[in-house]
Design an enzyme around this catalytic site. Sequence first.
Site, short mmCIF file in Angstrom:
data_model
loop_
_atom_site.label_atom_id
_atom_site.label_comp_id
_atom_site.label_asym_id
_atom_site.label_seq_id
_atom_site.Cartn_x
_atom_site.Cartn_y
_atom_site.Cartn_z
N HIS A 1 71.28 7.56 24.08
CA HIS A 1 70.98 7.65 22.65
C HIS A 1 70.13 6.45 22.19
O HIS A 1 69.07 6.62 21.58
CB HIS A 1 72.29 7.69 21.86
CG HIS A 1 72.12 7.76 20.37
ND1 HIS A 1 72.21 8.93 19.67
CD2 HIS A 1 71.85 6.79 19.45
CE1 HIS A 1 72.01 8.69 18.38
NE2 HIS A 1 71.79 7.40 18.22
N GLU A 2 70.60 5.26 22.51
CA GLU A 2 69.88 4.07 22.06
C GLU A 2 68.52 3.94 22.76
O GLU A 2 67.56 3.44 22.18
CB GLU A 2 70.72 2.81 22.26
CG GLU A 2 72.04 2.79 21.51
CD GLU A 2 71.91 3.07 20.02
OE1 GLU A 2 70.83 2.82 19.43
OE2 GLU A 2 72.90 3.55 19.42
N HIS B 1 65.97 5.81 20.80
CA HIS B 1 65.43 4.96 19.73
C HIS B 1 64.42 3.96 20.28
O HIS B 1 63.36 3.72 19.68
CB HIS B 1 66.57 4.17 19.07
CG HIS B 1 67.39 4.94 18.09
ND1 HIS B 1 66.84 5.69 17.06
CD2 HIS B 1 68.74 5.06 17.96
CE1 HIS B 1 67.82 6.24 16.35
NE2 HIS B 1 68.98 5.87 16.88
N HIS C 1 61.07 5.37 20.95
CA HIS C 1 60.38 5.54 19.68
C HIS C 1 59.66 4.25 19.30
O HIS C 1 58.49 4.27 18.89
CB HIS C 1 61.41 5.93 18.60
CG HIS C 1 60.84 6.65 17.42
ND1 HIS C 1 61.58 6.86 16.28
CD2 HIS C 1 59.62 7.18 17.17
CE1 HIS C 1 60.85 7.52 15.40
NE2 HIS C 1 59.65 7.72 15.92
#
Length: 561
Positions: free
Chosen positions: A352-353, A356, A359
Site C-alpha cells: 500500500h505505502e 503511494h 506516485h
Amino acid sequence: YVYEKMESVSLNSEQKRLVLESYKDFTLNGALLNEKDKEKIRRIDEKLSKLSPKFSQNTLNATNEFTYYTKNESELKGIPDLVKNQAAETALKKNKKTGWMFTLQMPSYLPVMQYAEDRKLRETMAKEFGKISFGGKFDNQKIIKKTVFLRYEKAQILGFKDHADYTLQKRMAGKTDNVMNFLDRLYKVYHPAANRELDEMRELARQDGIEEMQSWDSAYYAEKLKKKKFDFDQERLRPYFKAENVIDGIFKIAELMYGMQFQEINDVPVYHEEVRVFEVSDADGSFLALFYVDLHPRETKNGGAWMTCWRSQGLFDGKVQRPLVSIVANLTPSTGDKPSLLTYDEVLTIFHEFGHALHGMLSNVTYRSLASPDVYWDFVELPSQIMENWLAEKETLRLFAKHYETGDDIPDELIEKIKASQSFNAGIGGLRQLSLGFLDMAWHTGDPSNVDNVAEFEDQALEKTRLLPNVEGANVSCQLGHIFAGGYSAGYYSYKWAESLDADAFEHFKDKGIFNKKVAKSFRTNILEKGNTEPPMELYVKFRGKEPDPDALLRRDQLIN
C-alpha cells in the site's frame, strides 16, 4: 490579476491548472475576505496548527504508557512463538529478567487479539487499547471539541455550510450528499453481509461456551473461522515474508511494470540507523528519486504507516528537481534468533505505502504544488490501494515469497488459500471502514458547538454500524489521528471511494495481464505522472477508457455478482 487575465495570455494546460488551483486555494484560505475576517481565519489556523500535533503526541504517549507483563506462560496459550519471543525481548528491554511483556503497538497487540486463548487477556488488552487518549493525563476529548468547532467556525466565515462542505470543494466527490449516498450504497450491502459473517463466528464462540460475543472476541474467532473454512493460518505465511525479501519484491514489481531500478546507497544522511536508502533510476538510467524505508516500531515513533515526500518533484530555484520519498511503518521487528518475518497484512501495508511512493517517485510535472501525490484526497489512495491487488497474485508471490531458511518458494497450496480467503469477512472489514467514514462525516457536518459529550456523540454516530456490544470506557475518536491529526477530516470516506476506483482499474489489468507493459505505461502516464495537472476523473478516463464502475469493489469482495 493572473486569474482574471488567464484567457488573454499564453498559458499551457498545466499553467492554467496551476492558476485555477492556486486561486481556489487562496480563496479557500480567505483571500477574498475583509481584513477583520482574514484575521479571524489566521487565528483559527494558528490554533488548529497547535491542536493537531498535541493530539498525535497524546495518542503516542497513551499508547506507550500501558504494558502488560506476566510471568505465567499459561496465559499465553495459542500465541505464536515468534510473538512470544518478541514479548520476552520487550520484557528484557524493560529490565525484567524473566517473563513476557505486551504493548499496544500493533505488532504486539494484534497477535494477542487474534490468537490468545485466554479470554481475560484479550479483554484486558482490548479495553486498554480502546481507551487510548480517552480520559487520563493524555486525554484528547477537549482537543476534539476545540478542533471540530474551529473547523466549523472557519467554514462559516468562508461562506460554507460546515467543514465537510468546505473540504469537499477540492475532492472528487464534490458534495456531502455524494459522499453520504456513496457510503449508504455500500452500507446496504456490507451491513447484512457483516451480520451473516458474524453469525458464523458466534457459532464458534458458542462452542467455547460464549453466549454473547464481545469486541475482544472478534479477531480471535475470525482467525478460528478462517482456519476452519480455508485451513488457513496467517502464521504459516510468516517464514515466506522476510522483510528484506518483501522490499526486494516490490522493487521487482516496479521493474516489471515501469522499468525502474533500485540500488541501495549508504552515503546520504538518515534520521535513524534503521532507515535504508535506495537510489531509483528509470529504464533509461536517468535518476528518478531517493527512496527511504523505515519499517519497524520505536517508542519515539507514531503508530501506523504512511508515505511522505521529504522533497516533492518539481521546480526548485528555476530547475525541475526529482523527489525524495519515504515509507514508514510499524511492522514486526527482528528478534535475537529470527529476522523480521511479516504477516500477510503487514506485507499488504508495505505494498500500500509503496503505491503511494510510486506516485511520488514517478511524478513528472513542472510545478511542485501540482506534483504527485499532492492530488485530491479521494484520488490519492488509488495508486496505493491498487498496489495491494498484486500481492495475492501467484506471479507476484513467485518473485519474492521464499522461505527465509531454505529459500524454497511459497507452496502453491498456500497461494491458493490466500486467493480463496481474499474476500473472507469482507462485510465486517468493509463495515469497519464505513463506520469510520460515517463518524468522520458526523463530526464535520452541521454545527458541533452543541456537542457536550464526545462518547455520546460517537455512540450515536456509530449506532447503525455497531455489530457487537459497546465497550464502556472505549472510544474511537480520541485515537483517530487520520481525522484529528492528519488530512482526512471529512475525507475518511476516500479509502472506500479510492477502493472502488482501484477495483475497477485492476479489472483492466487482470483482463490484459497484471504485468502488461502497455496497461502499466498508461497507468504511469495518465495517473502516476500527472499529479494534479488535470481533474482526476479526466485522468482516470484517459487510463481506463471509461468512468469507474462503483460496483467493481463489491464484485471483488464477492458480495454481488
